[in-house]
Enzyme design. Structure first.
Site, PDB file in Angstrom:
ATOM      1  N   LYS A  38       0.717  -1.048  -0.072  1.00 57.88           N
ATOM      2  CA  LYS A  38      -0.184   0.083   0.082  1.00 57.88           C
ATOM      3  C   LYS A  38       0.942   1.151   0.156  1.00 57.88           C
ATOM      4  O   LYS A  38       0.525   2.284  -0.467  1.00 57.88           O
ATOM      5  CB  LYS A  38      -1.030  -0.178   1.226  1.00 57.88           C
ATOM      6  CG  LYS A  38      -2.024  -0.990   1.183  1.00 57.88           C
ATOM      7  CD  LYS A  38      -2.826  -0.972   2.479  1.00 57.88           C
ATOM      8  CE  LYS A  38      -4.050  -2.218   2.602  1.00 57.88           C
ATOM      9  NZ  LYS A  38      -4.698  -1.988   3.665  1.00 57.88           N
ATOM     10  N   ALA A  94      -1.272   1.166   6.522  1.00 55.18           N
ATOM     11  CA  ALA A  94      -1.177  -0.099   7.437  1.00 55.18           C
ATOM     12  C   ALA A  94      -2.308  -1.263   6.961  1.00 55.18           C
ATOM     13  O   ALA A  94      -3.022  -0.760   6.140  1.00 55.18           O
ATOM     14  CB  ALA A  94      -1.914   0.430   8.679  1.00 55.18           C
ATOM     15  N   ASP A  95      -2.169  -2.334   7.607  1.00 55.01           N
ATOM     16  CA  ASP A  95      -2.985  -3.368   7.151  1.00 55.01           C
ATOM     17  C   ASP A  95      -3.300  -3.935   8.597  1.00 55.01           C
ATOM     18  O   ASP A  95      -2.338  -4.247   9.126  1.00 55.01           O
ATOM     19  CB  ASP A  95      -2.397  -4.255   6.122  1.00 55.01           C
ATOM     20  CG  ASP A  95      -3.341  -5.193   5.674  1.00 55.01           C
ATOM     21  OD1 ASP A  95      -4.380  -4.716   4.684  1.00 55.01           O
ATOM     22  OD2 ASP A  95      -3.410  -6.273   5.842  1.00 55.01           O
ATOM     23  N   THR A  96      -4.515  -4.446   8.848  1.00 52.54           N
ATOM     24  CA  THR A  96      -4.746  -5.427  10.054  1.00 52.54           C
ATOM     25  C   THR A  96      -5.523  -6.729   9.398  1.00 52.54           C
ATOM     26  O   THR A  96      -6.360  -6.573   8.403  1.00 52.54           O
ATOM     27  CB  THR A  96      -5.899  -4.498  10.744  1.00 52.54           C
ATOM     28  OG1 THR A  96      -5.139  -3.463  11.152  1.00 52.54           O
ATOM     29  CG2 THR A  96      -6.195  -5.299  11.772  1.00 52.54           C
ATOM     30  N   ALA A 101       0.451  -4.223  10.629  1.00 47.58           N
ATOM     31  CA  ALA A 101       1.581  -3.660  10.240  1.00 47.58           C
ATOM     32  C   ALA A 101       1.410  -2.180   9.894  1.00 47.58           C
ATOM     33  O   ALA A 101       0.362  -1.837   9.198  1.00 47.58           O
ATOM     34  CB  ALA A 101       1.945  -4.687   8.853  1.00 47.58           C
TER      35      ALA A 101
END
Length: 193
Positions: A52, A71-73, A108
């Protein structure tokens, strides 16, 4: 002065980043978020956050003094990644898997500028109460699980399902503030505190 760009359309991430007292603009990253066969949850969430950040970075015409934050969850139960539900029925299936169990939430955070890209992963453990089928159905009918990793929002109605949380509340919401603050400082962006 560095210009910060948040690569996310999530209102929760915007709100959390705002609490750090930094100015930023928003530019949405458009990448394929499908997990790759055989990759661990840690590798997956790291790859998505970095992807991203990189995708938005490469859309910028003027990159001087710019930093992209992405960010990624993901939610993980039995080493299986539960993404965002595709349908209401899929949301019911996910919540049934989480009922009465512990699961991990990995978020992250990646920052990228003209010379570097760095990423950190924050992991939390969430324990859910045992949920009756009608509780799950009523929750899913609210629409809150739509577009949420693991089909729930800890900052919303699903807070009533959480027996315990070990780790970072803001990380479970979608942006771990401690780790984000540390990364921002490394990239020369100072927070309010």
């Amino acid at each position: 002065m560095m210009e910060l760009i948040l690569a996310s359309q999530s209102p929760r991430r915007r709100q959390l980043l705002s609490t750090l007292g930094v100015d930023f603009s928003v530019k949405v990253a458009d990448i394929d978020e499908t997990p790759v066969a055989g990759e661990t949850p840690e590798v997956c969430v790291d790859r998505l956050a970095r992807g991203k950040a990189d995708a938005v970075w490469h859309t910028l015409q003027d990159r001087l003094d710019k930093v992209v934050l992405a960010a990624d969850t993901i939610v993980v139960v039995d080493q299986k990644i539960l993404g965002k539900p595709r349908t209401r029925e899929h949301a019911v299936h996910m919540l049934t898997q989480l009922s009465g169990r512990k699961h991990r939430v990995l978020t992250a955070v990646a920052l990228q500028n003209e010379t570097s890209q760095q990423c950190t992963i924050q992991t939390s453990e969430v324990s859910f109460a045992t949920l009756a089928e009608d509780e799950i159905l009523r929750y899913v009918a609210t629409g809150e699980p739509d577009d949420k990793a693991g089909a729930y929002a800890i900052q919303g109605l699903a807070a009533a399902f959480v027996v315990s949380l070990t780790g970072s509340y803001s990380g479970v919401v979608g942006l771990p503030l401690y780790e984000t603050r540390q990364l921002l400082r490394r990239f020369g962006i100072h927070t309010a505190i």
